[in-house]
Design a protein around this motif. Sequence first.
Motif, PDB file in Angstrom:
ATOM      1  N   LEU A  66      -1.557   3.542   4.369  1.00 24.74           N
ATOM      2  CA  LEU A  66      -1.406   2.095   4.190  1.00 24.74           C
ATOM      3  C   LEU A  66      -0.123   1.764   3.432  1.00 24.74           C
ATOM      4  CD1 LEU A  66      -5.046   0.956   3.296  1.00 24.74           C
ATOM      5  CD2 LEU A  66      -3.900   0.903   5.518  1.00 24.74           C
ATOM      6  N   LEU A  67       0.153   2.521   2.387  1.00 26.27           N
ATOM      7  CA  LEU A  67       1.376   2.281   1.618  1.00 26.27           C
ATOM      8  C   LEU A  67       2.620   2.527   2.452  1.00 26.27           C
ATOM      9  CD1 LEU A  67       0.315   3.893  -1.778  1.00 26.27           C
ATOM     10  CD2 LEU A  67       0.850   1.478  -1.401  1.00 26.27           C
ATOM     11  N   ALA A  68       2.485   3.352   3.483  1.00 23.47           N
ATOM     12  CA  ALA A  68       3.618   3.644   4.364  1.00 23.47           C
ATOM     13  C   ALA A  68       3.668   2.714   5.561  1.00 23.47           C
ATOM     14  CB  ALA A  68       3.546   5.101   4.843  1.00 23.47           C
ATOM     15  N   GLY A  69       2.852   1.660   5.564  1.00 24.87           N
ATOM     16  CA  GLY A  69       2.895   0.680   6.642  1.00 24.87           C
ATOM     17  C   GLY A  69       1.773   0.799   7.646  1.00 24.87           C
ATOM     18  N   GLY A  70       0.674   1.397   7.268  1.00 26.97           N
ATOM     19  CA  GLY A  70      -0.437   1.581   8.195  1.00 26.97           C
ATOM     20  C   GLY A  70      -1.053   0.298   8.709  1.00 26.97           C
ATOM     21  N   TYR A  71      -0.883  -0.800   7.973  1.00 23.83           N
ATOM     22  CA  TYR A  71      -1.426  -2.070   8.455  1.00 23.83           C
ATOM     23  C   TYR A  71      -0.824  -2.446   9.809  1.00 23.83           C
ATOM     24  CZ  TYR A  71      -3.713  -3.184   4.015  1.00 23.83           C
ATOM     25  OH  TYR A  71      -4.532  -3.183   2.930  1.00 23.83           O
ATOM     26  N   TYR A  72       0.401  -2.006  10.059  1.00 25.77           N
ATOM     27  CA  TYR A  72       1.038  -2.283  11.344  1.00 25.77           C
ATOM     28  C   TYR A  72       0.197  -1.715  12.481  1.00 25.77           C
ATOM     29  CZ  TYR A  72       4.301  -1.670  15.239  1.00 25.77           C
ATOM     30  OH  TYR A  72       4.889  -1.674  16.477  1.00 25.77           O
ATOM     31  N   TYR A  84      -1.921  -0.985  -5.882  1.00 22.53           N
ATOM     32  CA  TYR A  84      -1.029   0.122  -5.528  1.00 22.53           C
ATOM     33  C   TYR A  84       0.432  -0.275  -5.274  1.00 22.53           C
ATOM     34  CZ  TYR A  84      -5.305   2.833  -4.894  1.00 22.53           C
ATOM     35  OH  TYR A  84      -6.494   3.473  -5.085  1.00 22.53           O
ATOM     36  N   ALA A  85       0.719  -1.562  -5.128  1.00 25.41           N
ATOM     37  CA  ALA A  85       2.085  -1.942  -4.763  1.00 25.41           C
ATOM     38  C   ALA A  85       3.106  -1.518  -5.807  1.00 25.41           C
ATOM     39  CB  ALA A  85       2.169  -3.457  -4.535  1.00 25.41           C
ATOM     40  N   GLY A  86       2.678  -1.369  -7.065  1.00 20.68           N
ATOM     41  CA  GLY A  86       3.596  -0.942  -8.108  1.00 20.68           C
ATOM     42  C   GLY A  86       4.163   0.445  -7.883  1.00 20.68           C
TER      43      GLY A  86
END
Length: 293
Positions: free
Chosen positions: A247-253, A274-276
Amino acid sequence: MLEAMNQRTEQDKIGEELTAQRFGMLADIARELAGEVLFPTCFDAVLRLRKELQNPNLTLARIAQVVQLEPLVAAKLVRLANSAAYAAHGQAVRDLPAAINRLGLNVVRATALAVAMGEILHAKEMAGFSALAQRLWEHSIRSAAAARLLAQTHTRISSDEAMLAGLVHDLGAFYMLYRAVQYPELRERPDTLMHLILQWHEAIGVTLLETLGLPQEIAQASVDHDHPRPVPEVPRTLADLVYIGNLLAGGYYEWLRQDRDLQEDEVRLFNEKYAGLLPEIEAAAREMRAALA
């Protein structure tokens, strides 16, 4: 798995009027997964290294001797050992045994796989999918960096094991790209290929990881990594690290491409928690990308 894939592809063929080539690629892959998997030539080195490294009694000197047979892997290991992520305040290493001693076997395995994945990425046959392949590679690198950082900051799980799991969680997608170049229709219709990859890369990837002989926990950590579920309050397993790292690597895409709704509250809570970490993840990904270039 073979039966499930055949049933699903039959349904798609009727419901979505998939052409014979679309069905053919999935059927061919299903047969391979049930028998002997036809890995790209560049995976030969990975398979040889993996077989040698399964011996728990190998000495450091023997490990270095085995790795030295693959000069590209050896060079990237030395470069990685001297990167900021691993060198810290240590002196620069100038030989392979010192690099392997600093990095450990999990990183040796990860680097060998990364080299093979990169070779697929740059193969001339992949020219038609270069943009898609590059996005996939960038996502894999960022996922690996994120999983490693999460392991370091939130768990007692080996950060190098987490990095390996993050790096290979989309191996099935790389393999499907490699196989797709053999089908002219799919080469001309990347959107169709993307649909097939989104539907099937997880199941195919788990089987590939098991065939490569990676530890079971690495293979299982990639199961359902693209299936939306509540984000763990505290990551406790390798699968949690892969899921959050993805998700942090763009998994929502990937969710959006599968027409799955995103819950705004869930996205907000995830970002708050986690955005920090994103600046550190980006820095680690740049370092890893440079070492593996």
